[in-house]
Design an enzyme around this catalytic site. Structure first.
Site, short mmCIF file in Angstrom:
data_model
loop_
_atom_site.label_atom_id
_atom_site.label_comp_id
_atom_site.label_asym_id
_atom_site.label_seq_id
_atom_site.Cartn_x
_atom_site.Cartn_y
_atom_site.Cartn_z
N GLY A 29 37.46 66.66 44.17
CA GLY A 29 37.79 67.80 43.33
C GLY A 29 38.82 68.79 43.83
CB THR A 30 38.73 71.33 46.52
OG1 THR A 30 37.46 71.76 46.05
CG2 THR A 30 39.56 72.53 46.91
CB THR A 31 41.58 66.96 47.95
OG1 THR A 31 40.79 67.36 49.06
CG2 THR A 31 42.84 66.26 48.42
CG ASP B 35 31.34 62.17 49.90
OD1 ASP B 35 30.65 62.47 48.89
OD2 ASP B 35 30.94 62.40 51.06
#
Length: 134
Positions: free
Chosen positions: A35-37, A60
């Site tokens: 998500g954030t990546t 993950d």
């Protein structure tokens, strides 16, 4: 090829810079990310990225599931080796799946650059080689 992008918090900005530098190559492939990546890379590059949950929320594991179904061809996972993670067992399982499925993995910028240059040259069309050998 489908490329998965993951990065620990301390390495997210490095992943963003890597993706900016290699945007031209990455744009020719399907991308997915935790998500954030994925959000940070997409905002910085304009790349189309399928985003899963953040790593701690199960992203993950979602990527692991896609690896086990042969839906991911390359994993770029910039790891922070200096900080112990509560999700370390999930990462061990992720790497085990990559080994079982012969998925190339980069856990740092140097290896990622080697893989991305190999991808650009066409050296990573390994799935066809493996299929014909079996």
């Amino acid at each position: 090829m489908t490329i998965a992008l993951m990065a620990h918090d301390a390495k997210k900005e490095l992943m963003v810079q890597f993706c900016i530098a290699y945007c031209g190559i990455l744009s020719r492939h399907d991308l997915c990310a935790t998500g954030t990546t994925g959000k940070m890379v997409a905002e910085a590059t304009g790349l189309n990225i399928v985003r899963y949950l953040s790593g701690p929320q199960g992203g993950d594991q979602q990527i692991s599931a896609h690896i086990s179904c042969d839906e991911i061809d390359l994993l770029l996972f910039f790891r922070d080796p200096m900080t112990e993670k509560s999700s370390e067992q999930n990462e061990i399982d992720l790497f085990r799946l990559c080994d079982m499925r012969s998925i190339p993995v980069a856990t740092n910028i140097a290896t990622a650059e080697v893989l991305i240059h190999g991808l650009e040259r066409g050296d990573l069309d390994w799935r066809e080689i493996v299929r014909t050998a079996i």
